[in-house]
Design an enzyme around this catalytic site. Structure first.
Site, PDB file in Angstrom:
ATOM      1  N   SER A  13     114.798  37.988  92.439  1.00 21.07           N
ATOM      2  CA  SER A  13     114.519  36.677  93.541  1.00 21.07           C
ATOM      3  C   SER A  13     116.080  36.359  93.893  1.00 21.07           C
ATOM      4  CB  SER A  13     113.618  35.647  93.148  1.00 21.07           C
ATOM      5  OG  SER A  13     113.925  34.488  93.964  1.00 21.07           O
ATOM      6  N   TYR A  26     112.013  29.406  86.880  1.00 20.91           N
ATOM      7  CA  TYR A  26     111.874  30.367  87.965  1.00 20.91           C
ATOM      8  C   TYR A  26     113.378  31.089  88.126  1.00 20.91           C
ATOM      9  CZ  TYR A  26     110.484  33.360  91.700  1.00 20.91           C
ATOM     10  OH  TYR A  26     110.002  34.403  92.531  1.00 20.91           O
TER      11      TYR A  26
END
Length: 123
Positions: A13, A26
């Site tokens: 990401s 995350y």
């Protein structure tokens, strides 16, 4: 057809190299994906396995709406994320396929706003 050993395409990401403080777990895990994959890529001459990461930016999926479920650290994380420009899942998928076709060992691909661009990772 990638040669002996195979190919690994890991999904990261953009938070892996541009942390979002509201989602530290995350962001941290995605940074680990980028570094792990970069390490695997350097082993390609020994293993025959090429490796690269694709790192989508904010994509309009259900995940974006579930960010605020982690400990309610920031109850409006999803709303804040959606204030930024986003890409469709179709745009992300098309660039994902392009990255796979390029099969560039060690690449860190940024898939954001309908574009595919290589990222230079400082080590």
């Amino acid at each position: 057809k990638g040669g002996p050993g195979g190919i690994i395409c890991n999904i990261g990401s953009v938070t892996g190299f541009n942390a979002i403080y509201q989602v530290p777990v995350y962001s941290g895990s995605k940074a680990a994906v980028v570094n792990f994959t970069s390490s695997l890529a350097k082993l390609a001459p020994i293993t025959g396995v090429t490796a690269y990461t694709v790192n989508p930016g904010i994509t309009r999926t259900t995940l974006v709406h579930k960010f605020n479920s982690w400990l309610d650290v920031e109850p409006k994380v999803a709303e804040k994320l959606l204030e930024h420009p986003t890409q469709t899942s179709q745009q992300c998928a098309e660039n994902f396929v392009k990255a796979i076709e390029l099969n560039k060992n060690g690449a860190i691909w940024k898939l954001d706003l309908g574009t595919l661009e290589p990222i230079t990772w400082t080590k």
